[in-house]
Design an enzyme around this catalytic site. Structure first.
Site, short mmCIF file in Angstrom:
data_model
loop_
_atom_site.label_atom_id
_atom_site.label_comp_id
_atom_site.label_asym_id
_atom_site.label_seq_id
_atom_site.Cartn_x
_atom_site.Cartn_y
_atom_site.Cartn_z
N ALA A 61 1.07 -1.24 0.09
CA ALA A 61 0.12 0.19 0.03
C ALA A 61 0.94 1.25 -0.01
CB ALA A 61 -0.74 -0.02 1.29
N GLY A 78 3.07 5.39 -10.38
CA GLY A 78 3.43 6.23 -11.39
C GLY A 78 4.56 5.66 -12.47
N CYS A 109 4.67 3.83 -17.79
CA CYS A 109 3.83 2.81 -18.29
C CYS A 109 2.53 2.40 -17.77
CB CYS A 109 4.41 1.45 -18.40
SG CYS A 109 6.10 1.31 -19.38
N1 LIG Z 1 9.97 1.81 -19.97
C1 LIG Z 1 9.42 0.85 -19.66
O1 LIG Z 1 9.68 0.06 -18.69
C2 LIG Z 1 8.39 0.16 -20.68
C3 LIG Z 1 8.26 -1.40 -20.56
C4 LIG Z 1 7.70 -1.86 -21.35
C5 LIG Z 1 7.14 -1.19 -22.42
N2 LIG Z 1 7.50 0.05 -22.73
C6 LIG Z 1 6.83 0.85 -23.88
O2 LIG Z 1 7.91 0.75 -24.72
C7 LIG Z 1 7.90 1.97 -25.50
C8 LIG Z 1 9.32 2.77 -25.47
O3 LIG Z 1 9.38 2.98 -23.74
P1 LIG Z 1 10.83 3.42 -23.40
O4 LIG Z 1 10.58 3.68 -21.86
O5 LIG Z 1 11.74 2.75 -23.98
O6 LIG Z 1 10.94 4.90 -24.27
P2 LIG Z 1 12.00 6.25 -24.09
O7 LIG Z 1 11.05 7.46 -23.88
O8 LIG Z 1 12.88 5.75 -22.95
O9 LIG Z 1 12.47 6.04 -25.41
C9 LIG Z 1 12.00 6.18 -26.58
C10 LIG Z 1 12.98 6.72 -27.68
O10 LIG Z 1 12.64 6.92 -28.76
C11 LIG Z 1 13.16 7.99 -29.49
N3 LIG Z 1 12.33 8.41 -30.70
C12 LIG Z 1 11.03 8.95 -30.75
N4 LIG Z 1 10.74 8.97 -31.91
C13 LIG Z 1 11.63 8.90 -32.71
C14 LIG Z 1 11.74 8.64 -34.12
N5 LIG Z 1 11.02 9.33 -35.00
N6 LIG Z 1 12.98 8.21 -34.72
C15 LIG Z 1 13.95 7.69 -33.92
N7 LIG Z 1 13.99 7.49 -32.63
C16 LIG Z 1 12.81 8.00 -32.08
C17 LIG Z 1 13.31 8.80 -28.45
O11 LIG Z 1 14.43 9.87 -28.78
C18 LIG Z 1 13.64 8.23 -27.28
O12 LIG Z 1 15.21 7.72 -27.22
C19 LIG Z 1 6.77 2.72 -25.08
O13 LIG Z 1 5.70 2.45 -26.02
C20 LIG Z 1 6.49 2.14 -23.74
O14 LIG Z 1 5.09 2.34 -23.55
C21 LIG Z 1 8.23 0.54 -21.76
#
Ligand SMILES: NC(=O)c1ccc[n+]([C@@H]2O[C@H](COP(=O)([O-])OP(=O)(O)OC[C@H]3O[C@@H](n4cnc5c(N)ncnc54)[C@H](O)[C@@H]3O)[C@@H](O)[C@H]2O)c1
Length: 425
Positions: free
Chosen positions: A247, A252, A255
């Site tokens: 709890a 936050g 995701c």
């Molecule tokens: N962070 C997590 O724990 C996690 C876990 C599971 C799934 N996800 C999902 O995975 C995806 C990525 O998450 P993340 O946390 O790695 O994101 P992030 O924000 O850390 O990284 C995303 C990257 O994509 C790049 N980017 C954006 N537009 C672009 C483009 N047009 N061309 C090239 N690069 C580009 C950004 O510059 C950035 O470096 C999201 O959909 C998220 O919901 C995240």
């Protein structure tokens, strides 16, 4: 097999470096040139200790190459993983501009048979949009959601609880079967919609579990129960399980809140109300207010009160500030006229650029000095090992509101603190 990863965030780097460890040659592209320069020099753009170490090893072994030029990066790619961010707007809709831009760049720059893997979290509407952009017969599309936890990104991608692939395409299925053959994990090959819903259902279920225990904690607070005992008694039932029953002031990060809101919004457009997930989000949005209520209960008006917020990242073990509950508390406290001092072991540098307050530091003793109260907002286990006697002697007041239920309230009371957890006696 030549692999290209687009997007060097948590997911892109963890995916690509895991594949490099498995022996593949992996290229990375990101539109953010600063990140690419850092990575070329062996530095991660965020904190993930194991990933940092393996990045350097993979660079030394020449298994990974980083590009800031899309055309060069994609030239020989046989498999392209799309790992860019998919944030949401305030109304819950996906802001799909980045992922759609990537799809258009692929369409413009790539010829020949290519397997395109959507690793980013996308709902069916965004999936269909990508599918229509990449409708050429040479593009073979699959959805392969990621389930990693920040702070454990490399372990989770190397040893995943499951690998989920959703595709209607024969080549994509065969390629991903081969690619993941050396990963020892249960594998689910299914259709794209089911794969997408596995991802959304997983995160929504975790959101519901947290909001559920928080709701019970609020009742426990009112009735004088002890949520630690309640959660233990609940979690020992094997049908329920003990995880995600801690709890506190809510979840936050980039995701859980996003995915829960996004699937509720998307489902509504299709005529389905996801009432349970919606309720979990709504409860989470206001759960942090319990801290403000408790502060007021002891301090009266917060105007001019000096308050230390311990913990700024959305959870312990990461420097990720995205959607951190700490910042909701900070804005409410500011509005109430409190004088704020902030602590975090890692995220304090990033936070310093975001908020102008009296002090942002990684030294808890400096931050505690002369304050009326401390709020624990992030579950950094390190707080357990701080010298609370010393902290007490430095403070003006003696109030601790433990929004993450991580400290030993009994011990703190002995030292002379007034201790309040969430739903804890
Ligand atoms: N962070 C997590 O724990 C996690 C876990 C599971 C799934 N996800 C999902 O995975 C995806 C990525 O998450 P993340 O946390 O790695 O994101 P992030 O924000 O850390 O990284 C995303 C990257 O994509 C790049 N980017 C954006 N537009 C672009 C483009 N047009 N061309 C090239 N690069 C580009 C950004 O510059 C950035 O470096 C999201 O959909 C998220 O919901 C995240």
């Amino acid at each position: 097999m030549n692999i290209l990863i687009i997007g060097v965030g948590y997911v892109g780097l963890a995916t690509g470096i895991s594949l490099a460890i498995k022996g593949y040659n992996v290229r990375f592209y990101d539109k953010n040139k600063e990140k690419i320069t850092l990575l070329k020099n062996g530095k991660l753009p965020f904190f993930e200790p194991k990933l940092q170490k393996t990045l350097i090893e993979s660079l030394n072994d020449k298994r990974v190459i980083f590009f800031d030029n899309f055309k060069e990066a994609i030239a020989n790619a046989e498999v392209v993983f799309i790992c860019v961010g998919t944030p949401i707007f305030k109304n819950g809709d996906t802001n799909s501009k980045d992922i759609e831009k990537v799809a258009m760049e692929i369409k413009k720059n790539k010829q020949g048979k290519t397997v395109i893997v959507i690793r980013s979290t996308v709902n069916p509407k965004v999936y269909n949009s990508i599918k229509s952009i990449l409708s050429d017969k040479d593009f073979h599309l699959a959805v392969n959601p990621e389930f990693l936890r920040e702070g454990k990104a490399l372990d989770d991608t190397l040893n995943p609880s499951r690998i989920v692939v959703g595709t209607d395409d024969k080549l994509a299925k065969e390629t991903l079967k081969k690619l993941y053959s050396s990963f020892d994990a249960p594998k689910i090959f299914t259709d794209p919609i089911s794969a997408i819903l596995i991802k959304y259902a997983s995160n929504s279920f975790l959101a519901v579990k947290i909001s559920f225990i928080n709701e019970i904690a609020n009742l426990s607070d009112k009735l004088g129960g002890n949520i630690d005992d309640i959660a233990k008694g609940l979690g020992l039932d094997p049908r329920i399980g003990k995880d995600f029953l801690k709890a506190g002031i809510g979840f936050g990060g980039s995701c859980l809140p996003k995915d829960a809101k996004n699937i509720v919004k998307y489902a509504k457009e299709t005529g389905i109300n996801l009432d349970i997930i919606d309720a979990a989000s709504k409860l989470n949005d206001k759960q942090y207010k319990v801290v403000i209520r408790k502060l007021k209960q002891y301090l009266g008006s917060l105007n001019g009160k000096k308050i230390a917020v311990f913990g700024l990242s959305f959870k312990g073990g990461t420097d990720d500030l995205r959607n951190s509950v700490s910042f909701r508390i900070i804005s409410d406290l500011r509005r109430a006229g409190a004088i704020l001092k902030l602590h975090d072991y890692l995220a304090w540098i990033k936070a310093k650029e975001l908020v102008k307050v009296t002090l942002v530091s990684n030294d808890p003793y400096l931050v505690a000095e002369d304050t009326d109260a401390i709020v624990i907002a992030t579950d950094w286990n390190e707080y357990l090992n701080e010298d609370w006697k010393k902290i007490k002697s430095l403070m003006k007041g003696n109030l601790i509101i433990d929004g993450r239920n991580i400290l030993d309230g009994g011990l703190l009371k002995k030292i002379g603190f007034t201790y309040e957890g969430i739903g804890r006696k």
